[in-house]
Motif scaffolding. Structure first.
Motif, PDB file in Angstrom:
ATOM      1  N   THR A  83      46.359  47.305  53.689  1.00 19.73           N
ATOM      2  CA  THR A  83      45.208  46.342  53.983  1.00 19.73           C
ATOM      3  C   THR A  83      46.041  44.615  53.491  1.00 19.73           C
ATOM      4  OG1 THR A  83      44.514  47.047  52.026  1.00 19.73           O
ATOM      5  CG2 THR A  83      43.510  47.524  53.878  1.00 19.73           C
ATOM      6  N   LYS A  84      47.083  44.986  53.469  1.00 19.84           N
ATOM      7  CA  LYS A  84      47.938  44.330  52.819  1.00 19.84           C
ATOM      8  C   LYS A  84      48.184  42.323  52.803  1.00 19.84           C
ATOM      9  CE  LYS A  84      52.669  42.770  51.778  1.00 19.84           C
ATOM     10  NZ  LYS A  84      54.057  42.975  51.469  1.00 19.84           N
ATOM     11  N   GLN A  85      47.217  42.673  54.484  1.00 21.90           N
ATOM     12  CA  GLN A  85      47.330  40.631  54.909  1.00 21.90           C
ATOM     13  C   GLN A  85      46.439  40.149  55.228  1.00 21.90           C
ATOM     14  OE1 GLN A  85      45.902  40.674  58.993  1.00 21.90           O
ATOM     15  NE2 GLN A  85      45.417  43.063  59.430  1.00 21.90           N
ATOM     16  N   TYR A  86      44.979  41.145  54.348  1.00 24.83           N
ATOM     17  CA  TYR A  86      43.828  40.496  53.244  1.00 24.83           C
ATOM     18  C   TYR A  86      44.017  40.136  51.696  1.00 24.83           C
ATOM     19  CZ  TYR A  86      41.906  42.951  57.749  1.00 24.83           C
ATOM     20  OH  TYR A  86      42.412  43.356  59.239  1.00 24.83           O
ATOM     21  N   GLN A  87      45.041  40.675  50.673  1.00 23.47           N
ATOM     22  CA  GLN A  87      45.370  40.211  49.545  1.00 23.47           C
ATOM     23  C   GLN A  87      45.291  39.421  48.976  1.00 23.47           C
ATOM     24  OE1 GLN A  87      48.209  43.411  49.001  1.00 23.47           O
ATOM     25  NE2 GLN A  87      47.146  44.654  49.845  1.00 23.47           N
ATOM     26  N   GLY A  88      44.388  38.934  47.993  1.00 25.32           N
ATOM     27  CA  GLY A  88      44.587  37.322  48.080  1.00 25.32           C
ATOM     28  C   GLY A  88      44.543  36.545  49.274  1.00 25.32           C
ATOM     29  N   ILE A  89      43.632  36.737  50.163  1.00 26.71           N
ATOM     30  CA  ILE A  89      43.241  35.718  50.628  1.00 26.71           C
ATOM     31  C   ILE A  89      42.163  34.736  50.114  1.00 26.71           C
ATOM     32  CG2 ILE A  89      44.031  36.983  53.070  1.00 26.71           C
ATOM     33  CD1 ILE A  89      41.210  36.986  53.339  1.00 26.71           C
ATOM     34  N   LEU A  90      40.860  35.332  49.993  1.00 23.79           N
ATOM     35  CA  LEU A  90      39.859  34.668  48.827  1.00 23.79           C
ATOM     36  C   LEU A  90      40.370  33.484  48.047  1.00 23.79           C
ATOM     37  CD1 LEU A  90      37.293  37.066  48.757  1.00 23.79           C
ATOM     38  CD2 LEU A  90      37.442  36.050  50.059  1.00 23.79           C
TER      39      LEU A  90
ATOM     40  N   LYS B  33      35.051  43.904  58.825  1.00 27.43           N
ATOM     41  CA  LYS B  33      34.536  44.352  59.448  1.00 27.43           C
ATOM     42  C   LYS B  33      36.000  45.828  59.728  1.00 27.43           C
ATOM     43  CE  LYS B  33      32.854  45.147  63.995  1.00 27.43           C
ATOM     44  NZ  LYS B  33      31.230  45.677  63.849  1.00 27.43           N
ATOM     45  N   GLU B  34      36.743  45.740  59.486  1.00 28.48           N
ATOM     46  CA  GLU B  34      37.854  46.917  58.918  1.00 28.48           C
ATOM     47  C   GLU B  34      37.016  48.153  57.883  1.00 28.48           C
ATOM     48  OE1 GLU B  34      42.142  47.610  57.773  1.00 28.48           O
ATOM     49  OE2 GLU B  34      42.022  45.898  59.353  1.00 28.48           O
ATOM     50  N   MET B  35      36.897  46.885  57.346  1.00 29.61           N
ATOM     51  CA  MET B  35      35.991  47.256  55.591  1.00 29.61           C
ATOM     52  C   MET B  35      34.917  48.434  56.246  1.00 29.61           C
ATOM     53  SD  MET B  35      35.221  45.786  52.079  1.00 29.61           S
ATOM     54  CE  MET B  35      33.921  46.917  50.778  1.00 29.61           C
ATOM     55  N   ASN B  36      33.438  47.868  56.572  1.00 29.24           N
ATOM     56  CA  ASN B  36      32.774  48.051  57.342  1.00 29.24           C
ATOM     57  C   ASN B  36      32.141  48.344  59.074  1.00 29.24           C
ATOM     58  OD1 ASN B  36      31.475  48.580  54.631  1.00 29.24           O
ATOM     59  ND2 ASN B  36      31.717  46.766  54.215  1.00 29.24           N
ATOM     60  N   PRO B  37      33.154  48.932  59.834  1.00 35.03           N
ATOM     61  CA  PRO B  37      33.159  50.001  61.183  1.00 35.03           C
ATOM     62  C   PRO B  37      31.760  49.419  61.614  1.00 35.03           C
ATOM     63  CG  PRO B  37      33.940  51.455  60.218  1.00 35.03           C
ATOM     64  CD  PRO B  37      34.199  50.825  58.763  1.00 35.03           C
ATOM     65  N   SER B  38      30.914  50.295  60.953  1.00 36.77           N
ATOM     66  CA  SER B  38      29.752  50.347  61.096  1.00 36.77           C
ATOM     67  C   SER B  38      28.091  49.219  61.169  1.00 36.77           C
ATOM     68  CB  SER B  38      28.800  51.598  61.153  1.00 36.77           C
ATOM     69  OG  SER B  38      28.800  51.901  59.564  1.00 36.77           O
TER      70      SER B  38
ATOM     71  N   GLU C 263      29.626  40.654  47.667  1.00 34.18           N
ATOM     72  CA  GLU C 263      30.611  40.818  48.586  1.00 34.18           C
ATOM     73  C   GLU C 263      31.294  40.915  48.531  1.00 34.18           C
ATOM     74  OE1 GLU C 263      28.904  38.409  51.771  1.00 34.18           O
ATOM     75  OE2 GLU C 263      27.169  40.157  52.101  1.00 34.18           O
ATOM     76  N   GLU C 264      32.362  39.454  47.762  1.00 31.43           N
ATOM     77  CA  GLU C 264      33.611  38.924  47.688  1.00 31.43           C
ATOM     78  C   GLU C 264      34.334  39.484  47.006  1.00 31.43           C
ATOM     79  OE1 GLU C 264      32.985  34.727  46.465  1.00 31.43           O
ATOM     80  OE2 GLU C 264      32.166  34.738  48.442  1.00 31.43           O
ATOM     81  N   ALA C 265      33.276  40.387  45.522  1.00 31.89           N
ATOM     82  CA  ALA C 265      34.521  41.606  44.490  1.00 31.89           C
ATOM     83  C   ALA C 265      35.091  42.899  44.927  1.00 31.89           C
ATOM     84  CB  ALA C 265      33.549  41.215  43.448  1.00 31.89           C
ATOM     85  N   ALA C 266      33.176  43.509  46.220  1.00 33.90           N
ATOM     86  CA  ALA C 266      33.483  44.655  47.153  1.00 33.90           C
ATOM     87  C   ALA C 266      35.074  44.390  47.721  1.00 33.90           C
ATOM     88  CB  ALA C 266      32.916  44.641  47.544  1.00 33.90           C
ATOM     89  N   PHE C 267      35.391  43.727  48.601  1.00 39.44           N
ATOM     90  CA  PHE C 267      36.548  43.128  49.776  1.00 39.44           C
ATOM     91  C   PHE C 267      37.513  42.979  49.146  1.00 39.44           C
ATOM     92  CE2 PHE C 267      38.958  40.094  52.137  1.00 39.44           C
ATOM     93  CZ  PHE C 267      38.789  40.909  53.113  1.00 39.44           C
ATOM     94  N   GLU C 268      37.487  42.605  47.484  1.00 39.57           N
ATOM     95  CA  GLU C 268      39.031  42.535  47.444  1.00 39.57           C
ATOM     96  C   GLU C 268      39.821  43.335  46.025  1.00 39.57           C
ATOM     97  OE1 GLU C 268      38.136  39.298  43.957  1.00 39.57           O
ATOM     98  OE2 GLU C 268      39.898  38.120  45.390  1.00 39.57           O
ATOM     99  N   MET C 269      38.350  44.670  45.868  1.00 39.91           N
ATOM    100  CA  MET C 269      38.869  45.615  45.608  1.00 39.91           C
ATOM    101  C   MET C 269      39.060  46.176  47.095  1.00 39.91           C
ATOM    102  SD  MET C 269      36.498  48.042  42.963  1.00 39.91           S
ATOM    103  CE  MET C 269      36.827  46.671  41.101  1.00 39.91           C
ATOM    104  N   TRP C 270      38.432  46.875  47.874  1.00 42.03           N
ATOM    105  CA  TRP C 270      39.097  47.101  48.780  1.00 42.03           C
ATOM    106  C   TRP C 270      40.384  46.531  49.649  1.00 42.03           C
ATOM    107  CZ3 TRP C 270      39.818  45.508  53.911  1.00 42.03           C
ATOM    108  CH2 TRP C 270      40.167  46.110  54.860  1.00 42.03           C
ATOM    109  N   ALA C 271      40.494  45.531  49.446  1.00 40.05           N
ATOM    110  CA  ALA C 271      41.426  45.371  49.958  1.00 40.05           C
ATOM    111  C   ALA C 271      42.876  45.508  49.543  1.00 40.05           C
ATOM    112  CB  ALA C 271      41.618  43.252  50.155  1.00 40.05           C
ATOM    113  N   ASN C 272      42.786  45.844  47.697  1.00 44.29           N
ATOM    114  CA  ASN C 272      44.156  45.655  46.756  1.00 44.29           C
ATOM    115  C   ASN C 272      43.929  47.232  46.569  1.00 44.29           C
ATOM    116  OD1 ASN C 272      44.271  43.355  46.155  1.00 44.29           O
ATOM    117  ND2 ASN C 272      43.068  43.432  44.321  1.00 44.29           N
ATOM    118  N   GLU C 273      43.328  48.149  46.671  1.00 43.49           N
ATOM    119  CA  GLU C 273      43.598  49.112  46.770  1.00 43.49           C
ATOM    120  C   GLU C 273      44.167  49.611  48.071  1.00 43.49           C
ATOM    121  OE1 GLU C 273      40.266  51.751  45.453  1.00 43.49           O
ATOM    122  OE2 GLU C 273      40.116  50.563  43.123  1.00 43.49           O
TER     123      GLU C 273
END
Length: 714
Positions: free
Chosen positions: A373-380, A556-561, A358-368
């Motif tokens: 999605t700047k506010q989410y980049q690097g938080i992990l 939640k933003e990454m997977n709204p459904s 989950e974390e790897a997918a989130f980081e990829m989504w945030a970085n791309e």
């Protein structure tokens, strides 16, 4: 290659999300936020009631019957005269408070045959939720340019406190509790109001060998044969409003009380819990889970195991000691065994591996996502770095807290700092009463055994430099012998002895006496060690608090459904699922219910955990179940469902498809102790005492038909 990796990670994350969506049984849902999808899933599982009959604060509904029992359990109102069912372990403190060697209600049970025989329990409350209001905009709009996350949370805390004060003034009445609680990792806020009833009386308790059958051995285990229930009554003033205890008070008439079902159940039947689950951490990252396992659970397991072994030996040797320490031991042991099971289950179920995907997918989504999605980049990464430093500090703090709370003399000594000679002269009776209450379940000779054991584990696990103030003294004056130190301390200190404390508190020089007391000096040394440790940890929580909030919002933003129910926080939640067994291993399958056959198979005369009170044993052997038998002719004791619960749900009613109570939730299963961090639908089960076993104990063993007649049975 990078593109393939990206597709692989996103596919894995999507598969996890889809599997979560497919599990209708996962989720501790806010009743005021139920979606069309929730309702459709419930109806698909068999639920029949209209939703406004399930939950409404404006008109009578099923949820109105559910209460906060005491400080950390749930109960359900089951009669128009304020009768409340909860677990035996939830009522344990109350039962203990009324027990003595001559009237051992913990061992023998308690039956009241009239309202007049019901026993008032000082300090016990029952709370009914009366309103819930979304105040998110009001809270967040009041935050002004925070310096960091800790400043943001500090501002929010002050805003919430002001909202609570304003709301309390608006009600202009006593016995209201008002609180603003955070949801969705501090992304949403609700204002909740409760009516708090302080006059609660013990009505019925089964023998301890029924209510606690299986003891620590069976705790968190299935199959189970525990009649984990007790019965109380809520009293009110003659205006039916909450009131302090008075002989003039009358049984409370609730807005709604639950109907009881005696029809029984089948595999696959709908099951729903409503309660007040305490705390879950479903959205924390992998390194936070590692911190939980290594730096929190491991110290708790080791220290409590040492302390409980000493307590257990003394309790098994003496009835009076057992009564005094039964409740303390149960509280300590419950979370101790939970921590053991959690660590094992997290490893076995590879929860860390799932989280890392989950974390790897989130980081990829945030970085791309670029600027979006700047506010989410690097938080992990920021959170992980903070946990690496925090872990060692927290591990030492856990050892210190667990050990020095385990040695009761330290807490007793520290608490006396607030007692003054001046206050004793002006408010002596109240202070004396408080001291009497604190010491009534304390045995100095037993604590004298515990203290050196706690000191020994601290010496072994905490860095020498940190604990030098304590051990320099022990090494210099007692040759490092912690038992010799403890023996001398208990001889010279007034703190372990109630009479000495009360006598000293009457002296004008009490403050000086206390300051020179060796136990008080020890408590101050402990405080001097813990305070800088806590200060060192505080700044490390800033990136963690910020990261948790943004990680939830980003996912939640990454997977709204994707359904993402808010973590438990001791507020009302419901869970829906089905009755079903499970298979914890190859060639092992557990059925979904137990009967008295298993009770007799486990029965061990003289065992502190598996003995049965003779008067109850005779009835079980006789096998005359009357109207409480299942259609198979047997008396069922417990069943399991795949409802999603945690601590705080103890005593939660389990409702059938028609909103009728047919059991009381009291435990989870060992194989899925990771449930507070990740729900595992194949394994996780809620263990429930069958309501017919409850009624059998009341009616046949207790010979208390007046309570049966109060209930609405269908």
């Amino acid at each position: 290659m990078k593109q393939l990796l990206r597709k692989g990670l996103l596919f894995a994350a999507a598969s996890l999300a889809l599997s979560i969506q497919m599990k209708a049984d996962k989720g501790m849902w806010l009743l005021n936020e139920l979606t069309k999808e929730n309702i459709a899933q419930m109806k698909g599982l068999g639920f029949r009631l209209p939703i406004d009959s399930l939950y409404s604060l404006d008109k009578p509904s099923v949820a109105n019957s559910v209460v906060i029992f005491g400080r950390g359990c749930t109960g359900v109102t089951v009669s128009g005269k304020g009768l409340v069912f909860t677990n035996h372990h939830c009522g344990f403190d109350a039962i203990q408070s009324q027990s003595s060697v001559d009237h051992d209600y913990l061992r023998d049970g308690f039956v009241s045959q009239s309202f007049q025989e019901e026993l008032p329990i000082e300090g016990l409350t029952v709370s009914y939720l009366s309103s819930i209001t979304d105040v998110t905009k009001q809270v967040l709009s009041g935050v002004k340019k925070p310096k960091d996350e800790l400043d943001r949370l500090s501002q929010i805390q002050k805003i919430c406190q002001q909202i609570e004060v304003t709301e309390l003034r608006r009600h202009k009445g006593d016995h209201k509790r008002v609180e603003v609680r955070p949801y969705y990792s501090n992304n949403k806020y609700y204002l909740l109001t409760y009516d708090v009833f302080p006059d609660v009386r013990l009505v019925f308790a089964p023998p301890g060998s029924v209510g606690k059958f299986g003891g620590d051995t069976d705790n968190w285990m299935w199959p189970r044969h525990t009649g984990d229930f007790s019965v109380f009554r809520v009293y009110a003033g003659k205006d039916n409003q909450p009131a302090e205890y008075s002989k003039e008070n009358v049984p409370f008439q609730p807005k709604y009380f639950a109907t009881i079902s005696t029809e029984g159940y089948e595999k696959g039947d709908f099951a729903m819990t409503i309660g007040f689950p305490g705390s879950t951490s479903r959205y924390i990252p992998s390194f936070a889970i590692e911190n939980r396992m290594k730096d929190q659970n491991e110290p708790r397991i080791e220290v409590r195991g040492i302390k409980q072994a000493i307590w257990s030996k003394a309790m098994n040797a003496d009835q009076a000691t057992r009564i005094k320490y039964a409740s303390k031991y149960a509280r300590s042991s419950n979370y101790w065994k939970n921590s053991i099971g959690m660590n094992k289950a997290l490893v076995k179920l590879d929860v860390l591996g799932q989280k890392r995907v989950e974390e790897a997918a989130f980081e990829m989504w945030a970085n791309e996502g670029g600027k979006r999605t700047k506010q989410y980049q690097g938080i992990l990464s920021e959170m992980e770095a903070a946990y690496k430093i925090l872990g060692g500090l927290q591990r030492e703090a856990m050892y210190l807290n667990e050990a020095f709370n385990g040695a009761e003399i330290i807490a007793l000594a520290y608490g006396l700092k607030d007692v003054t000679y001046k206050d004793m002269q002006s408010n002596g009776e109240k202070i004396r009463s408080g001291i009497e209450d604190v010491y009534k379940d304390y045995i100095p000779t037993l604590d004298e055994e515990v203290l050196p054991a706690m000191l020994d584990v601290v010496r072994l696990r905490v860095s020498r430099d940190r604990i030098a103030p304590i051990f320099d003294l022990i090494d210099k004056e007692y040759g490092g012998d912690t038992k010799a130190y403890a023996k001398d301390l208990f001889v010279k200190s007034i703190v372990p002895y109630k009479e000495k404390v009360l006598a000293a508190a009457q002296r004008p020089d009490f403050a000086e006496v206390l300051a020179n007391d060796p136990a008080y000096k020890l408590s101050q040394l402990v405080r001097g060690i813990l305070s800088p440790l806590q200060l060192a940890m505080k700044p490390l929580t800033e990136p963690i608090q910020r990261g948790n909030r943004l990680y939830f919002a980003g996912r939640k933003e990454m997977n709204p459904s994707q359904p993402m129910p808010s973590d438990a926080n001791s507020t009302m939640r419901m869970s829906y699922g089905s009755i079903k067994g499970y298979s914890p291993a190859d060639a092992v399958t557990y059925d979904y219910f137990t009967t008295t056959r298993g009770l007799l198979e486990k029965y061990t005369p003289g065992s502190p955990e598996f003995d049965i009170l003779p008067s109850f044993l005779d009835l079980v052997r006789e096998g005359s179940w009357g109207r409480w038998a299942d259609k198979d002719g047997k008396l069922h004791i417990a069943f399991i469902s795949n409802n999603d619960i945690t601590g705080g749900n103890s005593g939660s009613p389990v409702f059938d498809k028609n909103g009728r109570v047919f059991g009381l939730a009291f435990d989870g299963n060992w194989e899925a102790m990771s449930g507070d961090i990740e729900f595992e639908h194949q394994l996780q089960r809620t263990i429930v005492v069958d309501i017919r076993y409850v009624l059998f104990a009341i009616d046949v063993w207790g010979r208390c038909p007046r309570l049966i007649e109060e209930l609405s049975l269908r």
